[in-house]
Design a protein around this motif. Structure first.
Motif, short mmCIF file in Angstrom:
data_model
loop_
_atom_site.label_atom_id
_atom_site.label_comp_id
_atom_site.label_asym_id
_atom_site.label_seq_id
_atom_site.Cartn_x
_atom_site.Cartn_y
_atom_site.Cartn_z
N TYR A 1 -61.21 93.65 -11.63
CA TYR A 1 -60.92 93.91 -13.05
C TYR A 1 -59.77 94.88 -13.25
O TYR A 1 -59.02 94.75 -14.21
CB TYR A 1 -62.17 94.44 -13.76
N GLN B 1 -56.74 93.73 -15.47
CA GLN B 1 -56.40 94.54 -16.65
C GLN B 1 -54.91 94.87 -16.66
O GLN B 1 -54.24 94.76 -17.68
CB GLN B 1 -57.23 95.81 -16.65
N SER C 1 -53.53 95.32 -20.69
CA SER C 1 -54.51 96.06 -21.50
C SER C 1 -54.43 97.54 -21.18
O SER C 1 -54.24 97.94 -20.04
CB SER C 1 -55.93 95.56 -21.21
N TYR D 1 -60.22 99.31 -20.30
CA TYR D 1 -61.15 98.25 -19.94
C TYR D 1 -61.81 97.68 -21.19
O TYR D 1 -62.01 96.47 -21.29
CB TYR D 1 -62.23 98.77 -18.97
N PHE E 1 -59.48 95.25 -22.79
CA PHE E 1 -59.45 94.03 -21.99
C PHE E 1 -60.72 93.21 -22.23
O PHE E 1 -60.65 91.99 -22.40
CB PHE E 1 -59.34 94.36 -20.50
#
Length: 89
Positions: free
Chosen positions: A4, A8, A13, A16, A19
């Protein structure tokens, strides 16, 4: 398993949470168009960069036995090879 942090960064993004909200929207929009199942995502143990997938294989230890790191498109995935079908009657 999904990396992730890398994902991301790739989508730009800032957090988090940002995202996560964007991702939910993309998934809803995609599935609303009657998307078809993609084996590389649903049949793989890990998907991402070669480094990430190799790390996941290492962390899985003996549970990754029989699974191979395979390159597909722009990324890699960890999955079992296709086993031949045989009738045992």
């Amino acid at each position: 398993m999904i990396d992730y942090e890398r994902l991301q960064r790739l989508v730009g993004s800032e957090s988090y949470d940002q995202f996560r909200v964007s991702h939910r929207g993309w998934v809803d929009e995609y599935l609303g168009n009657n998307a078809k199942r993609q084996d590389e995502w649903s049949d793989s143990t890990a998907v991402g960069s070669e480094r990430f997938v190799e790390k996941m294989k290492e962390l899985l230890g003996f549970r990754a036995r029989g699974r191979n790191v395979m390159e597909q498109g722009e990324g890699y995935h960890l999955r079992e090879g296709a086993a031949p079908y045989s009738n045992v009657f």
